[in-house]
Design a protein around this motif. Structure first.
Motif, PDB file in Angstrom:
ATOM      1  N   ARG A  28       0.834  -1.204   0.000  1.00  0.00           N
ATOM      2  CA  ARG A  28       0.000   0.000   0.000  1.00  0.00           C
ATOM      3  C   ARG A  28       0.865   1.249   0.000  1.00  0.00           C
ATOM      4  O   ARG A  28       0.598   2.199  -0.754  1.00  0.00           O
ATOM      5  CB  ARG A  28      -0.930  -0.015   1.211  1.00  0.00           C
ATOM      6  N   GLU A  32       0.828   3.909  -3.171  1.00  0.00           N
ATOM      7  CA  GLU A  32       0.347   5.282  -2.930  1.00  0.00           C
ATOM      8  C   GLU A  32       1.314   6.325  -3.482  1.00  0.00           C
ATOM      9  O   GLU A  32       0.906   7.422  -3.825  1.00  0.00           O
ATOM     10  CB  GLU A  32       0.121   5.520  -1.432  1.00  0.00           C
ATOM     11  N   LYS A  58      -4.425   1.258  -8.682  1.00  0.00           N
ATOM     12  CA  LYS A  58      -3.781   1.088  -7.382  1.00  0.00           C
ATOM     13  C   LYS A  58      -4.196  -0.238  -6.754  1.00  0.00           C
ATOM     14  O   LYS A  58      -3.353  -0.984  -6.255  1.00  0.00           O
ATOM     15  CB  LYS A  58      -4.153   2.234  -6.437  1.00  0.00           C
TER      16      LYS A  58
END
Length: 107
Positions: A28, A32, A58
């Motif tokens: 993550r 990001e 994403k």
């Protein structure tokens, strides 16, 4: 002795474990930081679909990264789990070429 305020006491306690595994958190954080173009490039390099909205990309890349990190964890066990393999047996010696027995020397 004066007591610490509750906020300070809470900060001193270790945080409870999160539901996220270490792999998910790493994936993550990495995802990001990517721009849309970087997301597309990373997805294409993994032969995954690179079309869609940024949030979709994403999510797709995060899933792929988690799978990669989990597979890497399984392939490389932690040091405590490593059992030292026994040393390989020495290679068998080549049999000596047959030589005629030496004749006894006359005395």
């Amino acid at each position: 002795a004066p007591r610490a305020p509750p906020a300070a006491a809470a900060a001193a306690r270790p945080s409870p474990p999160t539901n996220e595994s270490d792999s998910v958190a790493k994936a993550r954080a990495l995802v990001e930081s990517y721009t849309f173009k970087e997301l597309q490039r990373e997805l294409k390099s993994r032969e995954l679909r690179a079309a869609g909205k940024k949030q979709e990309l994403k999510a797709r890349l995060e899933g792929a990264l988690v799978a990669e990190l989990e597979a890497a964890k399984e392939a490389a066990p932690m040091e405590e789990d490593v059992v030292e393999a026994p040393a390989p047996a020495p290679a068998p010696k080549k049999p000596a070429s047959p030589r005629p027995a030496a004749a006894p020397k006359p005395a």
